[in-house]
Design an enzyme around this catalytic site. Structure first.
Site, PDB file in Angstrom:
ATOM      1  N   GLY A   1      12.025 -42.950  53.044  1.00  0.00           N
ATOM      2  CA  GLY A   1      11.232 -41.981  52.728  1.00  0.00           C
ATOM      3  C   GLY A   1      11.678 -40.392  53.268  1.00  0.00           C
ATOM      4  O   GLY A   1      12.514 -40.516  54.188  1.00  0.00           O
TER       5      GLY A   1
ATOM      6  N   ASP B   1      12.714 -50.231  64.735  1.00  0.00           N
ATOM      7  CA  ASP B   1      13.771 -49.233  64.508  1.00  0.00           C
ATOM      8  C   ASP B   1      13.981 -48.179  65.526  1.00  0.00           C
ATOM      9  O   ASP B   1      13.842 -47.100  65.006  1.00  0.00           O
ATOM     10  CB  ASP B   1      13.617 -48.760  63.180  1.00  0.00           C
ATOM     11  CG  ASP B   1      15.104 -48.140  62.399  1.00  0.00           C
ATOM     12  OD1 ASP B   1      16.175 -48.487  63.220  1.00  0.00           O
ATOM     13  OD2 ASP B   1      15.238 -47.581  61.474  1.00  0.00           O
TER      14      ASP B   1
END
Lengths: 250, 313
Positions: free
Chosen positions: B34, B139
């Site tokens: 995104g 992440d």
């Protein structure tokens, strides 16, 4: 059980059944075919790229033309996207029945949150079989270490799933240059396999279509036609031996 | 899916379900799933993430909601989640508290490497908080960290958020334990700690070349990363923690943080001692010189008085 074939190639097919037709057979059997075309200091060629795209479309999967260094990431991404996509298809069929909506996006945020949670769990827990179909014709030789790397990388990700995940590697052309042969049979712990590509039989032929058929058969039935023939031959030989033995005993 | 969709400053998006309107101020960055914008609603600033894929974004929202369940907010606090209906498509988004800050490398460049241990400690604190709730960040990388003020550190982009025992949802090869062949891709606290160790090595090396070379090699391994830890002066002081994280010896962020703290204090007191010794030496030299000069003067006077006949009565 979710089933998919990932075809890794750097060129065009040149013999046997049209690979696009073979991919359509796979789609009919509920097996998704994804295609990765590798470019490495050169071109896969317009025809190669077009064929790759057509195979993926017929096989209900994705197609990516990538650099060699992007291979591992691409294999990984494709596998997971395909799992998510398949589950989404199943869930949306249910949604149509129960909520009369076509897609998950149409649900209100609260309902959507629930549905997506269920989908995530399914994606993590569903049984999965990934058959990696590798083009090992002459031009692929230098790329095989990277392919090996990508296969190990994928198996690492699959081992992390909670659901049963199996992986197999088929390479084509096989010894007789006709279809694909099994290099690594179904396993859930491929990272234990030391070296994947031991035998190399680089020939001038690229039988992509027949190779997809071998992969399809191996994915659905656990055997390849070629193997089956050999097995049959072996079995009839054994039967003959038995017969001889029986004759002898009698 | 909508990765090509870009909003301009001044554009307004309104939620289909909750009806809030947000005016776009600027683009803050884009992640794997995104694009993030700085937006304004009722004179208040927020960060708004527009998802590329609705299901992917929803998973992320689910994770964040789960984290907030016990009332205590974590990192960027989620404010709203909705769909924006454009002319031809519906785009999902969620809104979080706006966290100002810069990339950690830039922060260190502007404020000095002395801040390195502070930032490391703060990141470990944030991981500790997450791990306490049964999730790993997944992440962890420099691009997902913002630093501001006096080393205030925030984790951004929760796309990799994964519950313990599940397959890590999103990762970046450079920071991935599996990629370095140092373990599985199953979410456990040590997975985040491995990424933390890589982050430390990366931030300690201003050029980042060494890591990039090792990363590209097909024979990459943790054994190759280890010497790097000792090479760089900033990471050297905390090398024992980095090594333990790379090796998977630490099982919790709390443990890592405590070890980190001890290393930093020890290194600092050592530095302190060095400084004192250093400062002491010129003082000693001066006093020795004074003593020497006095001795010479007294000796001279004694000689003068002894060998000048006639002056004494």
């Amino acid at each position: 059980m979710l089933r998919q074939i990932i075809l890794i190639t750097d060129g065009c097919s040149n013999t046997g059944l049209n690979p696009v037709v073979a991919a359509a057979h796979a789609a009919n059997a509920g097996v998704t075919v994804n295609v990765i075309g590798i470019i490495d200091q050169g071109e896969i060629g317009r025809s190669g790229a077009a064929e790759a795209e057509a195979i993926a479309q017929a096989g209900g999967g994705m197609c990516r033309i990538v650099q060699l260094r992007e291979l591992a990431q691409t294999v990984q991404m494709m596998t997971m996207k395909t799992v998510a996509h398949t589950i989404r298809g199943v869930v949306e069929r249910e949604l149509k029945k129960t909520f009369a909506v076509e897609t998950v996006e149409q649900l209100s945020p609260v309902k959507r949150a629930h549905v997506v949670k269920v989908m995530d769990d399914l994606g993590e827990q569903a049984g999965l079989r990934v058959c990696l179909l590798i083009d090992t014709s002459a031009s692929m030789k230098a790329k095989l270490p990277s392919v090996e790397d990508a296969v190990y990388d994928l198996s690492l990700s699959l081992e992390a799933r909670s659901g049963r995940s199996e992986i197999s590697v088929l390479q084509y052309p096989d010894d007789i240059g006709e279809a694909a042969g099994v290099t690594v049979s179904w396993t859930d712990k491929l990272s234990d396999v030391k070296q994947i590509f031991k035998r190399m039989a680089p020939r001038g032929v690229t039988p992509t279509g027949p190779a997809i058929m071998s992969a399809l058969q191996y994915t659905t039935e656990g055997t390849t036609e070629h193997r089956r023939e050999i097995d049959q031959r072996k079995r009839s030989q054994e039967a003959q031996d038995m017969g001889l033995l029986q004759d002898y005993v009698v | 899916m909508w990765s090509e969709l870009r909003l301009k400053p001044g554009d307004v998006i309104t939620g289909r379900w909750h009806g809030h309107s947000y005016r776009i101020e600027q683009e803050l960055g884009s992640g794997a799933n995104g694009r993030v914008y700085l937006v304004v609603r009722d004179k208040e600033r927020y960060a708004l993430k527009l998802g590329y894929d609705p299901l992917d974004l929803q998973s992320e929202i689910n994770g964040l909601t789960d984290l907030q369940r016990d009332g205590k907010s974590i990192g960027g606090y989620m404010v709203d989640a909705d769909d924006w209906h454009d002319v031809s498509r519906t785009v999902p988004y969620y809104v979080m508290k706006y966290v100002p800050g810069v990339h950690p490398r830039r922060f260190l460049l502007e404020n000095g490497m002395e801040w390195y241990p502070v930032i490391g400690y703060r990141i470990l604190t944030q991981l500790m908080d997450l791990h306490g709730r049964g999730y790993i960040f997944g992440d962890l990388k420099s691009a997902n960290i913002l630093v501001s003020g006096y080393g205030t550190t925030e984790l951004i982009d929760y796309g990799g958020l994964t519950g313990y025992g599940k397959a890590v949802r999103q990762y970046t090869e450079r920071y991935d334990r599996g990629y370095w062949r140092a373990g599985t891709r199953t979410a456990d606290p040590a997975y985040d700690l491995f990424a933390f160790a890589i982050l430390c090595l990366e931030l300690a090396d201003p050029d980042g070349n060494e890591l990039a070379v090792l990363e590209a090699s097909q024979e990459r391994s943790v054994a190759q990363l280890m010497p790097l830890t000792e090479q760089l002066p900033v990471s050297k002081q905390v090398s024992s923690v980095i090594l333990a994280c790379l090796d998977g010896q630490l099982s919790s962020a709390a443990e890592a943080r405590e070890a980190w703290r001890r290393c930093v204090y020890r290194a600092d007191s050592k530095q302190q001692r060095n400084r004192q010794e250093h400062r002491a030496s010129p003082a000693v030299t001066t006093s020795l010189a004074v003593v020497f000069a006095l001795t010479v003067m007294i000796f001279g006077a004694a000689v003068y008085w002894t060998f000048q006949p006639g002056v004494l009565p």
